[in-house]
Design a protein around this motif. Sequence first.
Motif, PDB file in Angstrom:
ATOM      1  N   ALA A 127      -0.646  -0.691  -1.192  1.00 23.36           N
ATOM      2  CA  ALA A 127      -0.002  -0.667  -2.508  1.00 23.36           C
ATOM      3  C   ALA A 127       0.247   0.763  -2.964  1.00 23.36           C
ATOM      4  O   ALA A 127       1.316   1.085  -3.508  1.00 23.36           O
ATOM      5  N   LEU A 128      -0.715   1.649  -2.774  1.00 20.11           N
ATOM      6  CA  LEU A 128      -0.539   3.051  -3.152  1.00 20.11           C
ATOM      7  C   LEU A 128       0.575   3.714  -2.339  1.00 20.11           C
ATOM      8  O   LEU A 128       1.367   4.500  -2.865  1.00 20.11           O
ATOM      9  N   GLY A 177      -9.570  -5.781   0.994  1.00 17.63           N
ATOM     10  CA  GLY A 177      -9.175  -5.350  -0.349  1.00 17.63           C
ATOM     11  C   GLY A 177      -8.781  -3.882  -0.379  1.00 17.63           C
ATOM     12  O   GLY A 177      -7.777  -3.490  -0.985  1.00 17.63           O
ATOM     13  N   LYS A 178      -9.586  -3.055   0.279  1.00 19.03           N
ATOM     14  CA  LYS A 178      -9.278  -1.618   0.352  1.00 19.03           C
ATOM     15  C   LYS A 178      -7.990  -1.366   1.124  1.00 19.03           C
ATOM     16  O   LYS A 178      -7.201  -0.488   0.772  1.00 19.03           O
ATOM     17  N   THR A 179      -7.766  -2.137   2.180  1.00 16.44           N
ATOM     18  CA  THR A 179      -6.536  -2.009   2.961  1.00 16.44           C
ATOM     19  C   THR A 179      -5.326  -2.332   2.093  1.00 16.44           C
ATOM     20  O   THR A 179      -4.325  -1.599   2.094  1.00 16.44           O
ATOM     21  N   GLU A 217      -5.174  -2.134  -1.112  1.00 13.44           N
ATOM     22  CA  GLU A 217      -5.061  -1.067  -2.109  1.00 13.44           C
ATOM     23  C   GLU A 217      -4.316   0.131  -1.534  1.00 13.44           C
ATOM     24  O   GLU A 217      -3.432   0.706  -2.173  1.00 13.44           O
ATOM     25  N   LEU A 218      -4.643   0.520  -0.309  1.00 14.39           N
ATOM     26  CA  LEU A 218      -3.967   1.644   0.336  1.00 14.39           C
ATOM     27  C   LEU A 218      -2.490   1.346   0.589  1.00 14.39           C
ATOM     28  O   LEU A 218      -1.626   2.214   0.420  1.00 14.39           O
TER      29      LEU A 218
END
Length: 141
Positions: free
Chosen positions: A16-17, A9-11, A13-14
């Motif tokens: 996407a940012l 999930g964090k990956t 998110e990064l």
Amino acid sequence: ALRQVYLEGKTLELVALSLARLAPLKNDSKPALSTGQKDRVALARELVRQDFKTPCSLQELARTVGLQHTQLNKHFRTVYGTTIFAYIRELRMNQARLLLENGRMNVTEASLEVGYSSVSHFSKAFRARFGVHPGTLAKNR
């Protein structure tokens, strides 16, 4: 397993940012004008077209059509893609060009006819708009 889902999930998110920085989202959607507002803007345009040689002030025009001057300017730009003053300038320049091309008037007469009190200011604006001095256009008719 829960840690793995968290890291994925964090990956995402990064990623996407990072993508958002490369291609920022464009919010081109303009708020829709009501029919009444469109009618008032159209009325303002018609009033300007009728009297572009000696237009009234923006405040007077806005009062006449029943809008605030800031709203009128904003809505006019939304509907027609230009400001009221740029629209007036375009009307004046096109009329002056017709007068000069048809040989009806010389530069001084044409500038006064379309509402310019200064021939030099008219010549500068004409040249900026059409890329040719109005006197040259008048001679080449």
